[in-house]
Design a protein around this motif. Structure first.
Motif, PDB file in Angstrom:
ATOM      1  N   ASN A 163       0.840  -1.200   0.000  1.00 40.95           N
ATOM      2  CA  ASN A 163       0.000   0.000   0.000  1.00 40.95           C
ATOM      3  C   ASN A 163       0.875   1.250   0.000  1.00 40.95           C
ATOM      4  OD1 ASN A 163      -2.077   1.811   0.207  1.00 40.95           O
ATOM      5  ND2 ASN A 163      -2.719   1.191   2.254  1.00 40.95           N
ATOM      6  N   THR A 164       0.529   2.239  -0.816  1.00 41.78           N
ATOM      7  CA  THR A 164       1.329   3.465  -0.922  1.00 41.78           C
ATOM      8  C   THR A 164       0.759   4.621  -0.113  1.00 41.78           C
ATOM      9  OG1 THR A 164       0.133   4.107  -2.933  1.00 41.78           O
ATOM     10  CG2 THR A 164       2.167   2.843  -3.215  1.00 41.78           C
ATOM     11  N   ALA A 165      -0.290   4.390   0.649  1.00 42.90           N
ATOM     12  CA  ALA A 165      -0.876   5.428   1.503  1.00 42.90           C
ATOM     13  C   ALA A 165      -1.138   4.827   2.881  1.00 42.90           C
ATOM     14  CB  ALA A 165      -2.159   5.972   0.902  1.00 42.90           C
ATOM     15  N   LYS A 166      -0.591   5.456   3.912  1.00 37.91           N
ATOM     16  CA  LYS A 166      -0.751   4.970   5.281  1.00 37.91           C
ATOM     17  C   LYS A 166      -0.929   6.156   6.232  1.00 37.91           C
ATOM     18  CE  LYS A 166       2.174   0.832   4.774  1.00 37.91           C
ATOM     19  NZ  LYS A 166       3.347   0.113   5.340  1.00 37.91           N
ATOM     20  N   THR A 167      -1.428   5.842   7.428  1.00 34.33           N
ATOM     21  CA  THR A 167      -1.588   6.855   8.465  1.00 34.33           C
ATOM     22  C   THR A 167      -0.677   6.517   9.637  1.00 34.33           C
ATOM     23  OG1 THR A 167      -3.875   7.287   7.841  1.00 34.33           O
ATOM     24  CG2 THR A 167      -3.209   7.956  10.047  1.00 34.33           C
ATOM     25  N   PHE A 168       0.073   7.518  10.099  1.00 37.58           N
ATOM     26  CA  PHE A 168       0.990   7.368  11.227  1.00 37.58           C
ATOM     27  C   PHE A 168       0.623   8.426  12.271  1.00 37.58           C
ATOM     28  CE2 PHE A 168       3.004   6.150   7.272  1.00 37.58           C
ATOM     29  CZ  PHE A 168       3.471   4.877   7.548  1.00 37.58           C
ATOM     30  N   GLY A 169      -0.230   8.053  13.208  1.00 37.46           N
ATOM     31  CA  GLY A 169      -0.695   9.000  14.204  1.00 37.46           C
ATOM     32  C   GLY A 169      -1.502  10.114  13.566  1.00 37.46           C
ATOM     33  N   ASP A 170      -1.043  11.349  13.748  1.00 39.38           N
ATOM     34  CA  ASP A 170      -1.769  12.502  13.193  1.00 39.38           C
ATOM     35  C   ASP A 170      -1.295  12.882  11.796  1.00 39.38           C
ATOM     36  OD1 ASP A 170       0.715  13.444  13.839  1.00 39.38           O
ATOM     37  OD2 ASP A 170       0.019  15.138  15.041  1.00 39.38           O
ATOM     38  N   ASN A 203      -2.392  16.344   7.309  1.00 36.58           N
ATOM     39  CA  ASN A 203      -2.973  16.184   8.625  1.00 36.58           C
ATOM     40  C   ASN A 203      -4.092  15.145   8.575  1.00 36.58           C
ATOM     41  OD1 ASN A 203      -1.626  18.276  10.331  1.00 36.58           O
ATOM     42  ND2 ASN A 203      -2.475  19.644   8.770  1.00 36.58           N
ATOM     43  N   THR A 204      -4.081  14.242   9.546  1.00 35.41           N
ATOM     44  CA  THR A 204      -5.135  13.237   9.592  1.00 35.41           C
ATOM     45  C   THR A 204      -6.499  13.870   9.824  1.00 35.41           C
ATOM     46  OG1 THR A 204      -3.568  11.603  10.458  1.00 35.41           O
ATOM     47  CG2 THR A 204      -5.909  11.140  10.773  1.00 35.41           C
ATOM     48  N   SER A 205      -6.534  14.927  10.613  1.00 35.65           N
ATOM     49  CA  SER A 205      -7.803  15.525  11.017  1.00 35.65           C
ATOM     50  C   SER A 205      -8.551  16.198   9.873  1.00 35.65           C
ATOM     51  CB  SER A 205      -7.570  16.537  12.141  1.00 35.65           C
ATOM     52  OG  SER A 205      -6.671  17.563  11.714  1.00 35.65           O
ATOM     53  N   ASN A 206      -7.845  16.913   8.987  1.00 30.40           N
ATOM     54  CA  ASN A 206      -8.539  17.687   7.944  1.00 30.40           C
ATOM     55  C   ASN A 206      -8.065  17.383   6.522  1.00 30.40           C
ATOM     56  OD1 ASN A 206      -6.037  18.929   7.887  1.00 30.40           O
ATOM     57  ND2 ASN A 206      -6.744  20.824   8.879  1.00 30.40           N
ATOM     58  N   ASN A 207      -7.124  16.441   6.384  1.00 28.11           N
ATOM     59  CA  ASN A 207      -6.607  16.035   5.071  1.00 28.11           C
ATOM     60  C   ASN A 207      -5.919  17.174   4.324  1.00 28.11           C
ATOM     61  OD1 ASN A 207      -6.279  13.721   3.404  1.00 28.11           O
ATOM     62  ND2 ASN A 207      -7.773  14.547   1.953  1.00 28.11           N
ATOM     63  N   GLN A 208      -5.427  18.176   5.065  1.00 24.89           N
ATOM     64  CA  GLN A 208      -4.707  19.288   4.463  1.00 24.89           C
ATOM     65  C   GLN A 208      -3.198  19.083   4.623  1.00 24.89           C
ATOM     66  OE1 GLN A 208      -6.200  21.883   2.684  1.00 24.89           O
ATOM     67  NE2 GLN A 208      -7.900  20.426   2.940  1.00 24.89           N
ATOM     68  N   PRO A 209      -2.398  19.619   3.675  1.00 22.27           N
ATOM     69  CA  PRO A 209      -0.940  19.464   3.782  1.00 22.27           C
ATOM     70  C   PRO A 209      -0.407  19.977   5.117  1.00 22.27           C
ATOM     71  CG  PRO A 209      -1.530  20.334   1.629  1.00 22.27           C
ATOM     72  CD  PRO A 209      -2.792  20.359   2.455  1.00 22.27           C
ATOM     73  N   LYS A 249       8.461  16.470  16.774  1.00 19.85           N
ATOM     74  CA  LYS A 249       8.102  15.058  16.841  1.00 19.85           C
ATOM     75  C   LYS A 249       8.490  14.380  15.532  1.00 19.85           C
ATOM     76  CE  LYS A 249       4.179  11.894  17.341  1.00 19.85           C
ATOM     77  NZ  LYS A 249       2.704  11.803  17.513  1.00 19.85           N
ATOM     78  N   VAL A 250       9.317  13.329  15.619  1.00 17.40           N
ATOM     79  CA  VAL A 250       9.773  12.632  14.419  1.00 17.40           C
ATOM     80  C   VAL A 250       8.711  11.630  13.969  1.00 17.40           C
ATOM     81  CG1 VAL A 250      11.516  11.112  13.420  1.00 17.40           C
ATOM     82  CG2 VAL A 250      12.196  12.913  15.005  1.00 17.40           C
ATOM     83  N   VAL A 251       8.286  11.767  12.717  1.00 17.38           N
ATOM     84  CA  VAL A 251       7.339  10.838  12.103  1.00 17.38           C
ATOM     85  C   VAL A 251       8.133   9.887  11.210  1.00 17.38           C
ATOM     86  CG1 VAL A 251       5.359  10.597  10.562  1.00 17.38           C
ATOM     87  CG2 VAL A 251       5.488  12.548  12.147  1.00 17.38           C
ATOM     88  N   THR A 252       7.980   8.595  11.433  1.00 16.33           N
ATOM     89  CA  THR A 252       8.647   7.588  10.608  1.00 16.33           C
ATOM     90  C   THR A 252       7.589   6.871   9.777  1.00 16.33           C
ATOM     91  OG1 THR A 252      10.410   7.262  12.238  1.00 16.33           O
ATOM     92  CG2 THR A 252      10.114   5.541  10.586  1.00 16.33           C
ATOM     93  N   ALA A 253       7.665   7.032   8.458  1.00 13.74           N
ATOM     94  CA  ALA A 253       6.682   6.454   7.547  1.00 13.74           C
ATOM     95  C   ALA A 253       7.346   5.332   6.751  1.00 13.74           C
ATOM     96  CB  ALA A 253       6.148   7.523   6.604  1.00 13.74           C
ATOM     97  N   ASP A 254       6.827   4.115   6.876  1.00 11.59           N
ATOM     98  CA  ASP A 254       7.445   2.968   6.229  1.00 11.59           C
ATOM     99  C   ASP A 254       6.557   2.426   5.110  1.00 11.59           C
ATOM    100  OD1 ASP A 254       5.882   2.035   8.704  1.00 11.59           O
ATOM    101  OD2 ASP A 254       6.090   0.169   7.585  1.00 11.59           O
ATOM    102  N   PHE A 255       7.218   2.033   4.000  1.00  9.76           N
ATOM    103  CA  PHE A 255       6.523   1.490   2.837  1.00  9.76           C
ATOM    104  C   PHE A 255       7.369   0.389   2.195  1.00  9.76           C
ATOM    105  CE2 PHE A 255       5.027   5.844   3.277  1.00  9.76           C
ATOM    106  CZ  PHE A 255       3.648   5.721   3.122  1.00  9.76           C
ATOM    107  N   TRP A 256       6.693  -0.598   1.628  1.00 11.08           N
ATOM    108  CA  TRP A 256       7.345  -1.593   0.780  1.00 11.08           C
ATOM    109  C   TRP A 256       7.174  -1.223  -0.672  1.00 11.08           C
ATOM    110  CZ3 TRP A 256      10.288  -5.767   2.071  1.00 11.08           C
ATOM    111  CH2 TRP A 256      10.219  -6.269   3.390  1.00 11.08           C
ATOM    112  N   VAL A 257       8.195  -1.506  -1.497  1.00 10.00           N
ATOM    113  CA  VAL A 257       8.086  -1.329  -2.946  1.00 10.00           C
ATOM    114  C   VAL A 257       8.683  -2.544  -3.633  1.00 10.00           C
ATOM    115  CG1 VAL A 257       8.149   1.191  -2.832  1.00 10.00           C
ATOM    116  CG2 VAL A 257      10.277  -0.092  -3.155  1.00 10.00           C
TER     117      VAL A 257
END
Length: 308
Positions: free
Chosen positions: A193-200, A226-232, A297-305
């Motif tokens: 999957n190329t779209a994921k949610t990591f906290g906020d 942002n998870t809350s409003n889907n804005q950049p 706050k460090v956001v770590t976003a992981d994906f497989w390709v």
């Protein structure tokens, strides 16, 4: 698409800028009684045991570039090696202090290091099934010795990619191994999957090419909302001197330096987008970890390709 290609060309001219560095000097000796060993993992009757072996040594003169994949380049960089300085009784979910000694090719301690990306050493730790990731920064204790507190969530085999810069030399990458005793759990199915949610933070990853092919440079784009409003997101701050960092590791039964790629964010500022340039050396499946600083706050976003 035309706009992306234009932006790609402009940004590519900025990739060779180097950061400033500072030097750390030696002043103390390693404590007596310590032994140096690199640890490989041997599985026996359902358990993982440590075994002393010759360390895996790597060198890579990539300082100042936006991406490196740890390929040797002749004699442009002196060989160095990293060794665990002592054996530890490691248990799952129990913090442990690990010592790492840095030596030259003759076994002599390297005592001076340059700071790069705001740290003296970057230590990337992954489980060999690539389900666990950690980005640590060991403390320099002088005389070539570093210490770091690590925590391993479960039993299994772990690989350490130590990235450091002896004073006046190019960056070096050394690979070490540690095992955590116990039965190794089965890895979950690979999620492409190329779209994921990591906290906020919602993260979507795209590439400048419709298909990823080995040996071809590609533009990786992380879009953060942002998870809350889907804005950049609007509160991205530098992380270790860059807009973001990207670690890539190829799925392999025995991880080596050739499976490791570290890319720095390109000089691009477009809302919640962070751009990287990278190249996948071989076909196969790769795990990507993008790291970004959202207001401290460090956001770590992981994906497989999948790379063809």
């Amino acid at each position: 698409m035309k706009h992306l290609v234009t932006t790609f060309g402009i940004i590519s001219t900025l990739l060779l800028a180097q950061g400033c560095s500072s030097t750390v000097k030696s002043g103390e000796a390693v404590k007596s009684g310590e032994t140096s060993d690199s640890v490989a993992i041997k599985q026996h009757e359902g358990h993982l045991m440590d075994k002393g072996e010759t360390p895996v040594v790597a060198s890579d003169p990539h300082a100042g570039h936006s991406m490196h994949n740890n390929m040797d380049h002749g004699n442009n960089s002196a060989q160095a090696k990293a060794l665990f300085s002592d054996r530890k009784n490691i248990q799952p979910n129990q913090p442990v202090v690990l010592g790492i000694n840095i030596q030259d090719s003759k076994g002599k301690a390297i005592t001076k290091f340059d700071t790069f990306q705001e740290k003296i050493m970057h230590l990337i730790v992954v489980s060999d099934d690539l389900q666990f990731f950690d980005h640590l920064h060991p403390t320099y204790k002088q005389n070539g010795r570093f210490e770091v507190t690590a925590n391993f969530p479960r039993s299994g085999q772990y690989t350490f990619f130590a990235d450091y810069k002896p004073s006046g030399q190019n960056e070096q990458v050394s690979v070490l191994k540690k095992g955590v005793p116990g039965a190794t759990p089965s890895a979950p199915a690979i999620d492409l999957n190329t779209a994921k949610t990591f906290g906020d933070t919602k993260v979507n990853i795209t590439f400048s090419k419709p298909k990823l092919k080995a040996g071809e440079e590609v533009h990786a784009i992380f879009n953060l909302k942002n998870t809350s409003n889907n804005q950049p997101v609007t509160n991205l701050q530098p992380y270790l001197g860059e807009r973001g960092h990207l670690v890539i590791v190829k799925q392999s039964s025995n991880l080596t330096k050739a499976d490791y790629i570290h890319a720095h964010a390109m000089k691009h500022d477009s809302g919640g987008e962070v751009h990287f340039m990278t190249k996948f050396p071989q076909p196969g499946k790769y795990k990507l970890w993008g790291q970004f600083n959202r207001n401290g706050k460090v956001v770590t976003a992981d994906f497989w390709v999948n790379v063809q």
